[in-house]
Scaffold this motif. Structure first.
Motif, PDB file in Angstrom:
ATOM      1  N   GLY A 184       0.823  -1.196   0.000  1.00  0.00           N
ATOM      2  CA  GLY A 184       0.000   0.000   0.000  1.00  0.00           C
ATOM      3  C   GLY A 184       0.861   1.251   0.000  1.00  0.00           C
ATOM      4  O   GLY A 184       1.870   1.353  -0.694  1.00  0.00           O
ATOM      5  N   VAL A 185       0.488   2.225   0.819  1.00  0.00           N
ATOM      6  CA  VAL A 185       1.198   3.499   0.850  1.00  0.00           C
ATOM      7  C   VAL A 185       2.630   3.329   1.347  1.00  0.00           C
ATOM      8  O   VAL A 185       3.530   4.103   0.959  1.00  0.00           O
ATOM      9  CB  VAL A 185       0.421   4.510   1.714  1.00  0.00           C
ATOM     10  N   PHE A 186       2.907   2.300   2.157  1.00  0.00           N
ATOM     11  CA  PHE A 186       4.266   2.108   2.649  1.00  0.00           C
ATOM     12  C   PHE A 186       5.189   1.576   1.558  1.00  0.00           C
ATOM     13  O   PHE A 186       6.401   1.771   1.627  1.00  0.00           O
ATOM     14  CB  PHE A 186       4.267   1.185   3.870  1.00  0.00           C
ATOM     15  N   GLN A 187       4.636   0.922   0.548  1.00  0.00           N
ATOM     16  CA  GLN A 187       5.467   0.500  -0.573  1.00  0.00           C
ATOM     17  C   GLN A 187       6.052   1.704  -1.277  1.00  0.00           C
ATOM     18  O   GLN A 187       7.184   1.655  -1.790  1.00  0.00           O
ATOM     19  CB  GLN A 187       4.647  -0.363  -1.546  1.00  0.00           C
ATOM     20  N   VAL A 188       5.315   2.817  -1.316  1.00  0.00           N
ATOM     21  CA  VAL A 188       5.834   4.047  -1.910  1.00  0.00           C
ATOM     22  C   VAL A 188       7.075   4.503  -1.141  1.00  0.00           C
ATOM     23  O   VAL A 188       8.116   4.816  -1.725  1.00  0.00           O
ATOM     24  CB  VAL A 188       4.754   5.154  -1.914  1.00  0.00           C
ATOM     25  N   LEU A 189       6.970   4.533   0.190  1.00  0.00           N
ATOM     26  CA  LEU A 189       8.113   4.907   1.032  1.00  0.00           C
ATOM     27  C   LEU A 189       9.297   3.988   0.787  1.00  0.00           C
ATOM     28  O   LEU A 189      10.434   4.452   0.577  1.00  0.00           O
ATOM     29  CB  LEU A 189       7.693   4.847   2.508  1.00  0.00           C
ATOM     30  N   PHE A 190       9.053   2.677   0.791  1.00  0.00           N
ATOM     31  CA  PHE A 190      10.142   1.723   0.660  1.00  0.00           C
ATOM     32  C   PHE A 190      10.780   1.784  -0.727  1.00  0.00           C
ATOM     33  O   PHE A 190      11.995   1.597  -0.872  1.00  0.00           O
ATOM     34  CB  PHE A 190       9.647   0.311   0.958  1.00  0.00           C
ATOM     35  N   ASP A 191       9.983   2.036  -1.750  1.00  0.00           N
ATOM     36  CA  ASP A 191      10.516   2.169  -3.101  1.00  0.00           C
ATOM     37  C   ASP A 191      11.468   3.357  -3.180  1.00  0.00           C
ATOM     38  O   ASP A 191      12.550   3.272  -3.786  1.00  0.00           O
ATOM     39  CB  ASP A 191       9.364   2.337  -4.087  1.00  0.00           C
ATOM     40  N   GLU A 325      12.669  -4.671   5.778  1.00  0.00           N
ATOM     41  CA  GLU A 325      13.435  -5.909   5.559  1.00  0.00           C
ATOM     42  C   GLU A 325      12.606  -6.905   4.751  1.00  0.00           C
ATOM     43  O   GLU A 325      13.103  -7.527   3.801  1.00  0.00           O
ATOM     44  CB  GLU A 325      13.829  -6.532   6.901  1.00  0.00           C
ATOM     45  N   TRP A 326      11.348  -7.083   5.157  1.00  0.00           N
ATOM     46  CA  TRP A 326      10.483  -8.014   4.427  1.00  0.00           C
ATOM     47  C   TRP A 326      10.325  -7.568   2.973  1.00  0.00           C
ATOM     48  O   TRP A 326      10.375  -8.382   2.044  1.00  0.00           O
ATOM     49  CB  TRP A 326       9.102  -8.093   5.094  1.00  0.00           C
ATOM     50  N   TYR A 327      10.152  -6.267   2.790  1.00  0.00           N
ATOM     51  CA  TYR A 327       9.985  -5.717   1.441  1.00  0.00           C
ATOM     52  C   TYR A 327      11.189  -6.052   0.563  1.00  0.00           C
ATOM     53  O   TYR A 327      11.041  -6.510  -0.576  1.00  0.00           O
ATOM     54  CB  TYR A 327       9.788  -4.207   1.550  1.00  0.00           C
ATOM     55  N   LEU A 328      12.385  -5.855   1.080  1.00  0.00           N
ATOM     56  CA  LEU A 328      13.591  -6.123   0.297  1.00  0.00           C
ATOM     57  C   LEU A 328      13.706  -7.594  -0.071  1.00  0.00           C
ATOM     58  O   LEU A 328      14.159  -7.940  -1.167  1.00  0.00           O
ATOM     59  CB  LEU A 328      14.833  -5.698   1.081  1.00  0.00           C
ATOM     60  N   GLU A 329      13.294  -8.458   0.843  1.00  0.00           N
ATOM     61  CA  GLU A 329      13.463  -9.895   0.635  1.00  0.00           C
ATOM     62  C   GLU A 329      12.358 -10.522  -0.202  1.00  0.00           C
ATOM     63  O   GLU A 329      12.567 -11.580  -0.818  1.00  0.00           O
ATOM     64  CB  GLU A 329      13.529 -10.612   1.990  1.00  0.00           C
ATOM     65  N   ASN A 330      11.190  -9.886  -0.248  1.00  0.00           N
ATOM     66  CA  ASN A 330      10.032 -10.574  -0.822  1.00  0.00           C
ATOM     67  C   ASN A 330       9.310  -9.841  -1.943  1.00  0.00           C
ATOM     68  O   ASN A 330       8.606 -10.486  -2.734  1.00  0.00           O
ATOM     69  CB  ASN A 330       9.002 -10.853   0.283  1.00  0.00           C
ATOM     70  N   TYR A 331       9.438  -8.525  -2.024  1.00  0.00           N
ATOM     71  CA  TYR A 331       8.600  -7.797  -2.973  1.00  0.00           C
ATOM     72  C   TYR A 331       9.129  -7.926  -4.394  1.00  0.00           C
ATOM     73  O   TYR A 331      10.317  -7.744  -4.660  1.00  0.00           O
ATOM     74  CB  TYR A 331       8.511  -6.320  -2.600  1.00  0.00           C
ATOM     75  N   GLU A 332       8.229  -8.240  -5.301  1.00  0.00           N
ATOM     76  CA  GLU A 332       8.526  -8.243  -6.724  1.00  0.00           C
ATOM     77  C   GLU A 332       7.463  -7.430  -7.438  1.00  0.00           C
ATOM     78  O   GLU A 332       6.271  -7.560  -7.160  1.00  0.00           O
ATOM     79  CB  GLU A 332       8.537  -9.671  -7.284  1.00  0.00           C
ATOM     80  N   VAL A 333       7.890  -6.593  -8.365  1.00  0.00           N
ATOM     81  CA  VAL A 333       6.956  -5.739  -9.091  1.00  0.00           C
ATOM     82  C   VAL A 333       6.040  -6.600  -9.945  1.00  0.00           C
ATOM     83  O   VAL A 333       6.473  -7.511 -10.651  1.00  0.00           O
ATOM     84  CB  VAL A 333       7.713  -4.738  -9.988  1.00  0.00           C
TER      85      VAL A 333
END
Length: 363
Positions: A184-191, A325-333
């Motif tokens: 959600g909105v936190f993906q914007v921050l993490f990106d 940390e989870w975002y870096l390890e798991n997120y794929e566009v």
């Protein structure tokens, strides 16, 4: 209704989780499954294939239909309900009302008809709006922001009506919660952080803005389903105990990334004005509740809940870093994802903010 308390490891407990495949729903289902409960997720769409859902049942349905909820309760045999199904602020006003107000009424009527022992309703601190005096307590005035906040207030009124009818309906008002699976909105921050950009804030960032780790929220939900009925049949704030200013806390995942970048303060009135325009043009994923309040102090007292024995495990910084940390390890566009704004578990189109990110990287 049951007068006593159950223990959290009671393998005979059975729970239906509405909104069970969403961000909070998934964590709730996994938490209770791991503690020996029979768990059924109730939602419009099934779990993702990669979700850890062994021994979690799924029933497809819509809280906007009382018959659908009743069928799910009959199929699951649940004795407790966690009502986590929610409309997000970016949804249109009609769907927010139907899901939040009508959906809550449907869940409570179905639970009453099926002799369910307890229904824990997950509300929101958005019911308070903005306040000059902090910390905000459960007795502070309610002034919901937008259709989302106002609908949550109405849903809580319905919960109180059913309490008077004899149903145990604990209500939790969580702050914005993060954790693994949260996009959600936190993906914007993490990106922005991953791409090595500075992170602009709405305002100077000297305000205190409390967050919450989803696991701390789920442990509060467990207390609502297992604690003494006379004590939990009430309304409780939920939030982190340790938090600093927005500038300091949001710097934590940037420091973890090691990019050398920083949070950057902005003139609040100008930034809010720009975001309002972008919002009206559908060029920004940020909804009013985010940009209208992000520069204000926003924190609640959790002492009432702590008096029942609840203790949060995570600070703001720890919650943000673990989620990153989870975002870096798991997120794929996912280039074909078309659910922007409808779910906390999908990435949201950044719109004009993508241009702003390019500029911020060069500062």
């Amino acid at each position: 209704m049951s007068d006593g308390a159950r223990t959290g490891d009671d393998s005979n407990g059975s729970v239906l989780v509405t909104g069970g495949t969403g961000f909070l729903g998934l964590h709730t289902c996994q938490y209770f499954r791991d503690r020996g409960w029979d768990v059924t997720a109730f939602d419009l769409k099934p779990f993702d294939a990669a979700d850890d859902t062994d021994d979690i049942d799924f029933v497809e349905g819509d809280v906007r239909s009382e018959a659908s909820v009743t069928d799910a309760l009959e199929e699951s045999g649940a004795t407790s309900v966690v009502h986590a199904a929610a409309a997000l602020p970016l949804w249109d006003a009609d769907r927010i009302r139907e899901t939040t107000i009508d959906g809550t009424r449907n869940v409570l009527w179905a639970a009453t008809d099926r002799d369910v022992e307890r229904v824990c309703y997950v509300s929101s601190t958005s019911v308070y709006g903005t306040h000059d005096e902090h910390p905000i307590t459960e007795d502070s005035p309610l002034d919901g922001v937008g259709p989302y906040g106002r609908a949550k207030i109405q849903a809580e009124k319905i919960c109180r009506d059913f309490r008077r009818m004899g149903l145990c309906v604990p209500v939790l008002r969580p702050k914005t919660f993060v954790g693994p699976q949260r996009l959600g909105v936190f993906q914007v921050l993490f990106d922005w952080i991953e791409d090595g950009a500075n992170v602009p804030l709405v305002g100077r960032g000297n305000n205190r803005y409390q967050l919450l780790h989803v696991r701390d929220l789920v442990s509060a939900i467990e207390l609502m389903l297992t604690g003494d009925e006379d004590e939990v049949n009430d309304t409780f704030n939920v939030g982190a105990d340790e938090f600093a200013t927005m500038r300091e806390d949001f710097q934590a995942p940037i420091d973890y990334a090691g990019t050398g970048k920083r949070t950057i303060g902005t003139p609040a009135f100008l930034t809010v004005a720009v975001l309002r325009v972008l919002d009206r043009l559908n060029l920004s994923p940020l909804y009013p509740w985010v940009y209208e309040t992000a520069h204000e102090d926003s924190y609640v007292s959790v002492e009432k809940l702590k008096r029942l024995g609840w203790e949060p495990e995570y600070s703001n910084r720890e919650a943000l870093v673990e989620t990153y940390e989870w975002y870096l390890e798991n997120y794929e566009v996912d280039e074909v994802d078309d659910e922007t704004g409808l779910d906390h578990r999908v990435a949201w189109d950044q719109g004009a903010l993508a241009v702003a990110k390019t500029i911020s990287k060069r500062i």
